[in-house]
Structure formats: structure tokens, C-alpha cells
Design a protein around this motif. Structure first.
Motif, PDB file in Angstrom:
ATOM      1  N   MET A   1     -41.558 -18.422 -25.890  1.00  0.00           N
ATOM      2  CA  MET A   1     -41.486 -17.144 -25.204  1.00  0.00           C
ATOM      3  C   MET A   1     -40.064 -16.610 -25.326  1.00  0.00           C
ATOM      4  O   MET A   1     -39.104 -17.324 -25.127  1.00  0.00           O
ATOM      5  N   THR A   2     -39.939 -15.337 -25.649  1.00  0.00           N
ATOM      6  CA  THR A   2     -38.624 -14.748 -25.795  1.00  0.00           C
ATOM      7  C   THR A   2     -37.979 -14.551 -24.430  1.00  0.00           C
ATOM      8  O   THR A   2     -38.654 -14.495 -23.405  1.00  0.00           O
ATOM      9  N   THR A   3     -36.665 -14.433 -24.452  1.00  0.00           N
ATOM     10  CA  THR A   3     -35.923 -14.213 -23.214  1.00  0.00           C
ATOM     11  C   THR A   3     -36.323 -12.888 -22.585  1.00  0.00           C
ATOM     12  O   THR A   3     -36.459 -12.789 -21.365  1.00  0.00           O
ATOM     13  N   ALA A   4     -36.531 -11.860 -23.428  1.00  0.00           N
ATOM     14  CA  ALA A   4     -36.931 -10.550 -22.914  1.00  0.00           C
ATOM     15  C   ALA A   4     -38.285 -10.638 -22.219  1.00  0.00           C
ATOM     16  O   ALA A   4     -38.493 -10.064 -21.145  1.00  0.00           O
ATOM     17  N   MET A   5     -39.237 -11.351 -22.831  1.00  0.00           N
ATOM     18  CA  MET A   5     -40.569 -11.474 -22.232  1.00  0.00           C
ATOM     19  C   MET A   5     -40.496 -12.281 -20.937  1.00  0.00           C
ATOM     20  O   MET A   5     -41.165 -11.952 -19.965  1.00  0.00           O
ATOM     21  N   ALA A   6     -39.676 -13.312 -20.913  1.00  0.00           N
ATOM     22  CA  ALA A   6     -39.524 -14.103 -19.693  1.00  0.00           C
ATOM     23  C   ALA A   6     -38.936 -13.247 -18.576  1.00  0.00           C
ATOM     24  O   ALA A   6     -39.380 -13.315 -17.428  1.00  0.00           O
ATOM     25  N   GLY A   7     -37.948 -12.429 -18.912  1.00  0.00           N
ATOM     26  CA  GLY A   7     -37.350 -11.532 -17.932  1.00  0.00           C
ATOM     27  C   GLY A   7     -38.339 -10.500 -17.427  1.00  0.00           C
ATOM     28  O   GLY A   7     -38.371 -10.177 -16.237  1.00  0.00           O
ATOM     29  N   LEU A   8     -39.162 -10.010 -18.326  1.00  0.00           N
ATOM     30  CA  LEU A   8     -40.182  -9.038 -17.958  1.00  0.00           C
ATOM     31  C   LEU A   8     -41.202  -9.653 -17.021  1.00  0.00           C
ATOM     32  O   LEU A   8     -41.556  -9.069 -16.000  1.00  0.00           O
ATOM     33  N   LYS A   9     -41.681 -10.841 -17.351  1.00  0.00           N
ATOM     34  CA  LYS A   9     -42.651 -11.518 -16.492  1.00  0.00           C
ATOM     35  C   LYS A   9     -42.055 -11.784 -15.118  1.00  0.00           C
ATOM     36  O   LYS A   9     -42.732 -11.637 -14.101  1.00  0.00           O
ATOM     37  N   GLU A  10     -40.786 -12.147 -15.088  1.00  0.00           N
ATOM     38  CA  GLU A  10     -40.112 -12.396 -13.814  1.00  0.00           C
ATOM     39  C   GLU A  10     -40.050 -11.113 -12.990  1.00  0.00           C
ATOM     40  O   GLU A  10     -40.314 -11.117 -11.788  1.00  0.00           O
ATOM     41  N   ARG A  11     -39.746 -10.010 -13.646  1.00  0.00           N
ATOM     42  CA  ARG A  11     -39.680  -8.718 -12.945  1.00  0.00           C
ATOM     43  C   ARG A  11     -41.057  -8.327 -12.409  1.00  0.00           C
ATOM     44  O   ARG A  11     -41.178  -7.860 -11.276  1.00  0.00           O
ATOM     45  N   LEU A  12     -42.097  -8.499 -13.217  1.00  0.00           N
ATOM     46  CA  LEU A  12     -43.452  -8.194 -12.774  1.00  0.00           C
ATOM     47  C   LEU A  12     -43.834  -9.061 -11.573  1.00  0.00           C
ATOM     48  O   LEU A  12     -44.420  -8.577 -10.603  1.00  0.00           O
TER      49      LEU A  12
ATOM     50  N   ARG B   1     -53.265   2.084  -1.753  1.00  0.00           N
ATOM     51  CA  ARG B   1     -52.382   2.357  -2.898  1.00  0.00           C
ATOM     52  C   ARG B   1     -51.652   1.078  -3.331  1.00  0.00           C
ATOM     53  O   ARG B   1     -51.547   0.786  -4.517  1.00  0.00           O
ATOM     54  N   ALA B   2     -51.154   0.321  -2.366  1.00  0.00           N
ATOM     55  CA  ALA B   2     -50.449  -0.929  -2.672  1.00  0.00           C
ATOM     56  C   ALA B   2     -51.387  -1.953  -3.316  1.00  0.00           C
ATOM     57  O   ALA B   2     -51.000  -2.671  -4.234  1.00  0.00           O
ATOM     58  N   GLU B   3     -52.632  -2.008  -2.837  1.00  0.00           N
ATOM     59  CA  GLU B   3     -53.593  -2.938  -3.435  1.00  0.00           C
ATOM     60  C   GLU B   3     -53.895  -2.564  -4.882  1.00  0.00           C
ATOM     61  O   GLU B   3     -54.009  -3.448  -5.739  1.00  0.00           O
ATOM     62  N   ASN B   4     -53.983  -1.272  -5.164  1.00  0.00           N
ATOM     63  CA  ASN B   4     -54.189  -0.832  -6.546  1.00  0.00           C
ATOM     64  C   ASN B   4     -53.007  -1.224  -7.425  1.00  0.00           C
ATOM     65  O   ASN B   4     -53.180  -1.678  -8.559  1.00  0.00           O
ATOM     66  N   LYS B   5     -51.803  -1.060  -6.898  1.00  0.00           N
ATOM     67  CA  LYS B   5     -50.606  -1.433  -7.657  1.00  0.00           C
ATOM     68  C   LYS B   5     -50.577  -2.939  -7.892  1.00  0.00           C
ATOM     69  O   LYS B   5     -50.234  -3.394  -8.990  1.00  0.00           O
ATOM     70  N   ALA B   6     -50.951  -3.715  -6.882  1.00  0.00           N
ATOM     71  CA  ALA B   6     -50.974  -5.177  -7.029  1.00  0.00           C
ATOM     72  C   ALA B   6     -51.945  -5.582  -8.133  1.00  0.00           C
ATOM     73  O   ALA B   6     -51.624  -6.444  -8.954  1.00  0.00           O
ATOM     74  N   ARG B   7     -53.116  -4.949  -8.170  1.00  0.00           N
ATOM     75  CA  ARG B   7     -54.080  -5.258  -9.239  1.00  0.00           C
ATOM     76  C   ARG B   7     -53.516  -4.911 -10.603  1.00  0.00           C
ATOM     77  O   ARG B   7     -53.675  -5.671 -11.565  1.00  0.00           O
ATOM     78  N   SER B   8     -52.820  -3.776 -10.709  1.00  0.00           N
ATOM     79  CA  SER B   8     -52.205  -3.377 -11.981  1.00  0.00           C
ATOM     80  C   SER B   8     -51.134  -4.367 -12.414  1.00  0.00           C
ATOM     81  O   SER B   8     -51.022  -4.704 -13.588  1.00  0.00           O
ATOM     82  N   LEU B   9     -50.345  -4.840 -11.458  1.00  0.00           N
ATOM     83  CA  LEU B   9     -49.308  -5.825 -11.770  1.00  0.00           C
ATOM     84  C   LEU B   9     -49.929  -7.144 -12.212  1.00  0.00           C
ATOM     85  O   LEU B   9     -49.421  -7.791 -13.145  1.00  0.00           O
ATOM     86  N   GLU B  10     -51.016  -7.545 -11.575  1.00  0.00           N
ATOM     87  CA  GLU B  10     -51.698  -8.779 -11.972  1.00  0.00           C
ATOM     88  C   GLU B  10     -52.243  -8.666 -13.399  1.00  0.00           C
ATOM     89  O   GLU B  10     -52.145  -9.612 -14.178  1.00  0.00           O
ATOM     90  N   VAL B  11     -52.786  -7.507 -13.740  1.00  0.00           N
ATOM     91  CA  VAL B  11     -53.281  -7.281 -15.108  1.00  0.00           C
ATOM     92  C   VAL B  11     -52.114  -7.334 -16.092  1.00  0.00           C
ATOM     93  O   VAL B  11     -52.214  -7.947 -17.162  1.00  0.00           O
ATOM     94  N   ALA B  12     -50.996  -6.698 -15.736  1.00  0.00           N
ATOM     95  CA  ALA B  12     -49.822  -6.710 -16.610  1.00  0.00           C
ATOM     96  C   ALA B  12     -49.316  -8.135 -16.833  1.00  0.00           C
ATOM     97  O   ALA B  12     -48.964  -8.512 -17.954  1.00  0.00           O
ATOM     98  N   LEU B  13     -49.297  -8.937 -15.773  1.00  0.00           N
ATOM     99  CA  LEU B  13     -48.874 -10.337 -15.907  1.00  0.00           C
ATOM    100  C   LEU B  13     -49.822 -11.123 -16.813  1.00  0.00           C
ATOM    101  O   LEU B  13     -49.380 -11.904 -17.650  1.00  0.00           O
ATOM    102  N   ARG B  14     -51.117 -10.891 -16.652  1.00  0.00           N
ATOM    103  CA  ARG B  14     -52.097 -11.563 -17.504  1.00  0.00           C
ATOM    104  C   ARG B  14     -51.918 -11.150 -18.967  1.00  0.00           C
ATOM    105  O   ARG B  14     -51.936 -11.978 -19.876  1.00  0.00           O
ATOM    106  N   LYS B  15     -51.684  -9.852 -19.188  1.00  0.00           N
ATOM    107  CA  LYS B  15     -51.469  -9.370 -20.556  1.00  0.00           C
ATOM    108  C   LYS B  15     -50.197  -9.961 -21.158  1.00  0.00           C
ATOM    109  O   LYS B  15     -50.154 -10.266 -22.338  1.00  0.00           O
ATOM    110  N   ALA B  16     -49.177 -10.127 -20.321  1.00  0.00           N
ATOM    111  CA  ALA B  16     -47.939 -10.737 -20.801  1.00  0.00           C
ATOM    112  C   ALA B  16     -48.195 -12.180 -21.228  1.00  0.00           C
ATOM    113  O   ALA B  16     -47.680 -12.637 -22.249  1.00  0.00           O
ATOM    114  N   GLU B  17     -49.012 -12.881 -20.453  1.00  0.00           N
ATOM    115  CA  GLU B  17     -49.371 -14.263 -20.797  1.00  0.00           C
ATOM    116  C   GLU B  17     -50.156 -14.319 -22.106  1.00  0.00           C
ATOM    117  O   GLU B  17     -49.977 -15.223 -22.915  1.00  0.00           O
TER     118      GLU B  17
END
Length: 108
Positions: free
Chosen positions: A1-12, A57-73
Motif C-alpha cells: 500500500m502506498t503512503t498516499a493511500m495509507a494517509g487517505l484511508k487514515e483520513r477517511l 444527514r450524518a448517517e448518510n455521510k457515514a455510509r458514504s465514508l464506509e463505502v469509500a473505505l471499502r473501495k480504498a481496500e
């Protein structure tokens, strides 16, 4: 995993933790519902309804973040779900959970 991707996953992950904390705070505020009935009009009902909307609204954002984390994986993060093109890194920096490139987002 690249450093950039690791940093991104950490931010997410950090953003997801913040959103989950906000959901918990809103849940606490939603426990206190004002009296609302015929001839009654507790002003706190308005605040309760605002909290409910914010929680949704927060629950929708949480679901979007979870999808983004899964896509990063899975290695699919940063790809537009509509056109399949790479999403501009500047857009991802502002909206890390976005699923669409700017062109597709503008089209609606």
C-alpha cells in the motif's frame, strides 16, 4: 500500500469516527422530545426535528465514508461510479467520500 493511500484511508477513518461521534451526540439530544399534541406546542419540538434531520444527514455521510473505505481496500477508490474516469485528487481532498467526478456530479 502506498503512503498516499495509507494517509487517505487514515483520513477517511478519522472522518468516519467524527461522524459517528456526531450521530451519538444527536441520538442523546433526540431522547428528549417535546410535548406535541392538539393545543400543545413545545418549542423544543422544532429543535428535535432539526436534530433528526442532522442525524439522517450524518448517517448518510457515514455510509458514504464506509463505502469509500471499502473501495480504498479494494483498490477502486477515486474512480467515478458513472463514467469510470479518475476523480480529480483536488476534489477528493475536499470531498473524500465523493463517488462522482465533477463532470458527472454537475450533470446530476
Amino acid at each position: 500500500m502506498t503512503t498516499a493511500m495509507a494517509g487517505l484511508k487514515e483520513r477517511l477513518q478519522e472522518e468516519l469516527i467524527e461522524v459517528q461521534a456526531e450521530i451519538a451526540r444527536l441520538d442523546e439530544r433526540l431522547e428528549r422530545k417535546g410535548d406535541y399534541g392538539l393545543g400543545k406546542g413545545d418549542p423544543s419540538i422544532y429543535e428535535w426535528e432539526i436534530c433528526l434531520a442532522l442525524k439522517q444527514r450524518a448517517e448518510n455521510k457515514a455510509r458514504s465514508l464506509e463505502v469509500a473505505l471499502r473501495k480504498a481496500e479494494e483498490g477502486d477508490y477515486g474512480i467515478c461510479e458513472v463514467c469510470g474516469e479518475t476523480i480529480d485528487p483536488a476534489r477528493l481532498a475536499i470531498l473524500p467520500h465523493t463517488k462522482r467526478c465533477i463532470n458527472c456530479a454537475q450533470k446530476g
